[in-house]
Scaffold this motif. Structure first.
Motif, mmCIF file in Angstrom:
data_model
loop_
_atom_site.group_PDB
_atom_site.id
_atom_site.type_symbol
_atom_site.label_atom_id
_atom_site.label_comp_id
_atom_site.label_asym_id
_atom_site.label_seq_id
_atom_site.Cartn_x
_atom_site.Cartn_y
_atom_site.Cartn_z
ATOM 1 N N GLY A 50 -7.853 3.206 1.362
ATOM 2 C CA GLY A 50 -7.868 4.094 0.278
ATOM 3 C C GLY A 50 -7.302 3.544 -1.039
ATOM 4 N N ALA A 51 -6.166 2.971 -0.892
ATOM 5 C CA ALA A 51 -5.265 2.375 -2.120
ATOM 6 C C ALA A 51 -6.047 1.186 -2.350
ATOM 7 N N ARG A 52 -6.420 0.189 -1.437
ATOM 8 C CA ARG A 52 -7.243 -1.123 -1.876
ATOM 9 C C ARG A 52 -8.895 -0.677 -2.634
ATOM 10 N N ALA A 54 0.505 -0.380 -0.630
ATOM 11 C CA ALA A 54 -0.532 0.430 -0.743
ATOM 12 C C ALA A 54 -0.074 1.834 -0.050
ATOM 13 N N VAL A 55 0.693 1.769 0.849
ATOM 14 C CA VAL A 55 0.999 3.062 1.628
ATOM 15 C C VAL A 55 2.046 3.678 0.595
ATOM 16 N N ALA A 56 2.643 3.066 -0.047
ATOM 17 C CA ALA A 56 3.567 3.841 -1.190
ATOM 18 C C ALA A 56 2.924 4.361 -2.341
ATOM 19 N N TRP A 57 1.743 3.453 -2.722
ATOM 20 C CA TRP A 57 0.850 4.187 -3.802
ATOM 21 C C TRP A 57 0.605 5.407 -3.482
ATOM 22 N N CYS A 58 -0.122 5.502 -1.946
ATOM 23 C CA CYS A 58 -0.516 6.820 -1.583
ATOM 24 C C CYS A 58 0.444 7.921 -1.576
ATOM 25 N N ILE A 59 1.546 7.598 -1.148
ATOM 26 C CA ILE A 59 2.558 8.616 -0.917
ATOM 27 C C ILE A 59 3.014 9.050 -2.241
ATOM 28 N N SER A 75 0.060 -4.813 -9.245
ATOM 29 C CA SER A 75 0.746 -5.292 -8.215
ATOM 30 C C SER A 75 -0.356 -6.071 -6.984
ATOM 31 N N LEU A 76 -1.360 -4.771 -6.537
ATOM 32 C CA LEU A 76 -2.084 -5.121 -5.579
ATOM 33 C C LEU A 76 -3.372 -5.990 -6.005
#
Length: 727
Positions: free
Chosen positions: A454-456, A54-59, A85-86
């Motif tokens: 945010g990603a979820r 999730a954090v990687a997606w945001c970045i 993936s999520l």
């Protein structure tokens, strides 16, 4: 440690989120997680893996916005790969309320890896498909593309429900079969539909270009929507959501029916940063529903008010859910132009809802909460004034600076709030005796939580926009829209001919104009019904995408509008968008109503029915926007062309019309209305749909005034009746 800007009260119903939750609030939160962020409660290394992805997606999304030159299809495919993936990690196929899964089963690992692999394959292989192969797919490409379509439908089933996969499957079946001649003989001309596509052709349309799965919808999701959803998540984690609630409670909680009015105001404020009706219900409802019940609202009415106010949050600029960004792309207009056009209707909608809850309070004889139990507005404003800084920057830059792109403004606002988050944690940590290092650690923890949230929240949006791309791609390759337009044209022509025959018997009336108006009205009512039905199984964004692809062109054709002219098409798009939002509170499938009922303890179906009654004013407003585009600042055949004086005139009469309509549908103005009074109020409200003739406007005002004074005179003649005491 965030600033504790809480209501100054010992009453537990006034406590903000994060304190003790009731069983109903816990069930409502589980509904939100199951529907929007994933229902699995993972732990250990699996939970860590989800957080890392999730954090990687945001970045990645922030990096893409920063550099701004990533290839279109690559950006969209990577966006979908993260969502895949999520989706398979956090959304279980079978949801068990109250018994969340704590581990990812082996088959979801396989499905998730396969789905993500199909997106990665396209990224790697697309240059060869586009150049070496000339757009022709190999057998391997067809197999991989088929796998992506299937796995996308499975992911959509998990994240947004069964409706989208069913609709998409029907459209693909239509593309493969190619029926002809659905209407023959006496019913009209034969419909010239397509002859059928082969499966490789369908896969090529959906998988290997930007007119299917990787079309405009997921492009907007990847480029713009993600950043605004992330903005909302960081803003909420900063503490702004609780602050909005406290300001609303302090400002309006003491008035008659005050908790309901506070619910409306807080939902409007939260709607600025969040486009989710269900999460808004849970975020604000765990405070407002309890306080509404406390002053005398029934469980169903308390839940319904929260549902109506939270659903309308999607109308509030600048976020307006994901649909508004897609609408701007469809109309080929600047986003700043769209949010300016949407501002007046949004304020009208919330202003009318305030009147609705006030009339409900009058009808029930309710009071407000004691002032000493409410937050002190001045103190709350002083403590949280800095929350307005990023919001003012975001809205101000979007509306004033024509050169600023939405994604860049959102990114800059996120950077601003990240800095604020660390400063806030260090500052309040020092006040509580914590070190600077501990404050920075707390800030980093909250930032990771905001990124994961945010990603979820984006999983469902990304999957929905990709799945909607299947339907849009099929419409494009088959020309289905033309066939549907022919069917609706037959219905419209039949209504027009019928009205011509009937009205033509009455001398002095313009039969052609009346018949034309009736034909358009029938088409709009059909569109309204379709949007509400689709909305029972689709989120607002997917609903709007389908309606804009299928129904909007039909309305334009029947109404004689230029489909390429944004000035003419904006009212049509807003019409279907408004009814897509209404679907969130339309029984029998209304997740927002079920979440509210879980908190209130009321019946979910009754809550949904009551919320739909409160939402009827939104339906009237949608018709107002279509027939009176000046409410969207359209004048002189251009957007943002309405002068200030004309705007005030339009707003005033539109608001009066909404008030009259609300009073008629609620059967209460100064007191309970009789059937004749309700009919007069309805007539007045319909007369104000198009407030262009002063004499008609004055006549409508006269009808409303007549009903009011009629009721007032009747109340003087009758002895007072006892009203329910405030709880």
């Amino acid at each position: 440690m965030s600033d504790p800007t809480r209501p100054i009260s010992t009453d537990p119903s006034l406590e903000p989120p994060g304190t003790e939750m009731t069983e109903g609030e816990r069930r409502a939160l589980e509904m939100v997680e199951a529907a929007e962020t994933g229902g699995r409660k993972l732990w250990g290394w699996q939970k860590t893996l989800v957080t890392v992805i999730a954090v990687a997606w945001c970045i990645y999304q922030m990096y893409a916005a920063q550099v701004g030159n990533i290839d279109t299809l690559t950006l969209r495919a990577i966006h979908l790969a993260f969502a895949f993936s999520l989706a398979y990690l956090v959304f279980p196929f079978r949801k068990s309320p109250g018994k969340p899964q704590t581990r990812v089963p082996w088959y979801d690992w396989i499905l998730g890896l396969l789905a993500t692999g199909t997106a990665i394959y396209l990224i790697v292989q697309y240059p060869s498909i586009a150049t070496v192969q000339g757009g022709v797919l190999t057998n391997v490409d067809v197999w991989i593309g088929s796998g992506m379509v299937l796995l996308l439908l499975l992911a959509a089933w998990r994240t947004i429900g069964i409706a989208m996969p069913i609709v998409a499957s029907v459209f693909m079946l239509y593309a493969l079969t190619g029926p002809r001649g659905l209407i023959r003989g006496d019913l009209g001309p034969q419909l010239q539909l397509h002859a059928g596509q082969t499966w490789p052709q369908v896969v090529g349309q959906l998988f290997a270009n930007t007119e299917g799965i990787f079309g405009t919808a997921i492009g907007v999701s990847a480029q713009i929507v993600f950043l605004f959803v992330l903005f909302g998540a960081v803003f909420d984690k900063l503490g702004a959501g609780d602050w909005f609630m406290n300001v609303a409670q302090g400002a309006l909680g003491g008035f008659r029916g005050g908790p309901a009015k506070a619910s409306v105001l807080s939902s409007a404020l939260n709607g600025i940063i969040s486009g989710s009706a269900v999460s808004n219900v849970v975020t604000g409802g765990n405070i407002t529903i309890g306080t509404m019940k406390r002053v005398g609202y029934s469980a169903e009415k308390a839940g319904a008010i929260e549902v109506a106010s939270s659903s309308n949050g999607q109308l509030m600029p600048p976020v307006m859910g994901a649909a508004a960004f897609i609408m701007a792309q469809n109309l080929n207009i600047e986003y700043r132009t769209l949010i300016l056009a949407a501002a007046i209707p949004a304020f009208l909608c919330y202003g009318a809802l305030l009147v609705v809850v006030h009339l409900e309070a009058l009808k029930l004889g309710l009071k407000g909460l004691p002032r000493n139990e409410l937050p002190r507005v001045r103190q709350t404003l002083v403590k949280g004034w800095y929350y307005l800084v990023p919001l003012v920057y975001l809205i101000g830059t979007l509306t004033i600076n024509p050169e600023a792109t939405p994604e860049r403004v959102a990114l800059n606002t996120i950077f601003m709030m990240i800095a604020m988050m660390f400063i806030q944690e260090v500052y309040f940590g020092r006040k509580h005796g914590l070190s600077v290092g501990q404050g920075l650690i707390d800030g980093g923890r909250k930032l990771i939580e905001a990124f994961e949230s945010g990603a979820r929240s984006m999983i469902g949006i990304a999957i929905a926009t990709a799945a909607a791309g299947i339907i849009v791609g099929i419409v494009t390759i088959t020309g289905l829209g033309f066939g549907l337009a022919d069917i609706v044209q037959l219905v419209s022509d039949g209504v027009r001919n019928l009205l011509m025959g009937v009205v033509g018997l009455i001398p002095g009336l313009d039969a052609g104009a009346i018949a034309g108006f009736g034909a358009i009205l029938i088409v709009l009512m059909m569109a309204q019904l379709i949007a509400l039905i689709l909305g029972m199984g689709l989120p607002t964004t997917a609903n709007y995408i389908l309606m804009s692809a299928l129904i909007v062109p039909i309305i334009a054709k029947i109404a004689g509008l230029d489909n390429s002219n944004p000035v003419q098409m904006l009212p049509v798009h807003m019409f279907v968008f408004y009814f897509g939002i209404m679907a969130d509170s339309t029984p029998p499938v209304a997740l927002a109503a079920f979440a509210a009922a879980a908190i209130s303890g009321g019946n979910p179906v009754s809550t949904g029915v009551q919320a739909f009654k409160y939402e009827l004013r939104t339906a009237l407003l949608a018709y107002m926007l279509f027939f009176n585009p000046q409410l969207l600042l359209i004048a002189n055949n251009r957007l943002s062309g309405l002068g200030f004086g004309d705007a005030v005139f339009m707003i005033l009469f539109a608001f009066i019309g909404l008030v009259a309509f609300s009073a008629a549908t609620m059967r209460f103005l100064h007191r309970k209305t009789n059937p004749l009074q309700a009919l007069l109020l309805l007539i007045a409200s319909f007369m104000l749909i198009i407030p262009t003739h002063l004499l008609v406007n004055l006549l409508a005002l006269g009808l409303i005034a007549a009903v009011y004074f009629w009721q007032k005179a009747g109340s003087r003649r009758e002895p007072p009746t006892s009203l329910p005491a405030a709880a």
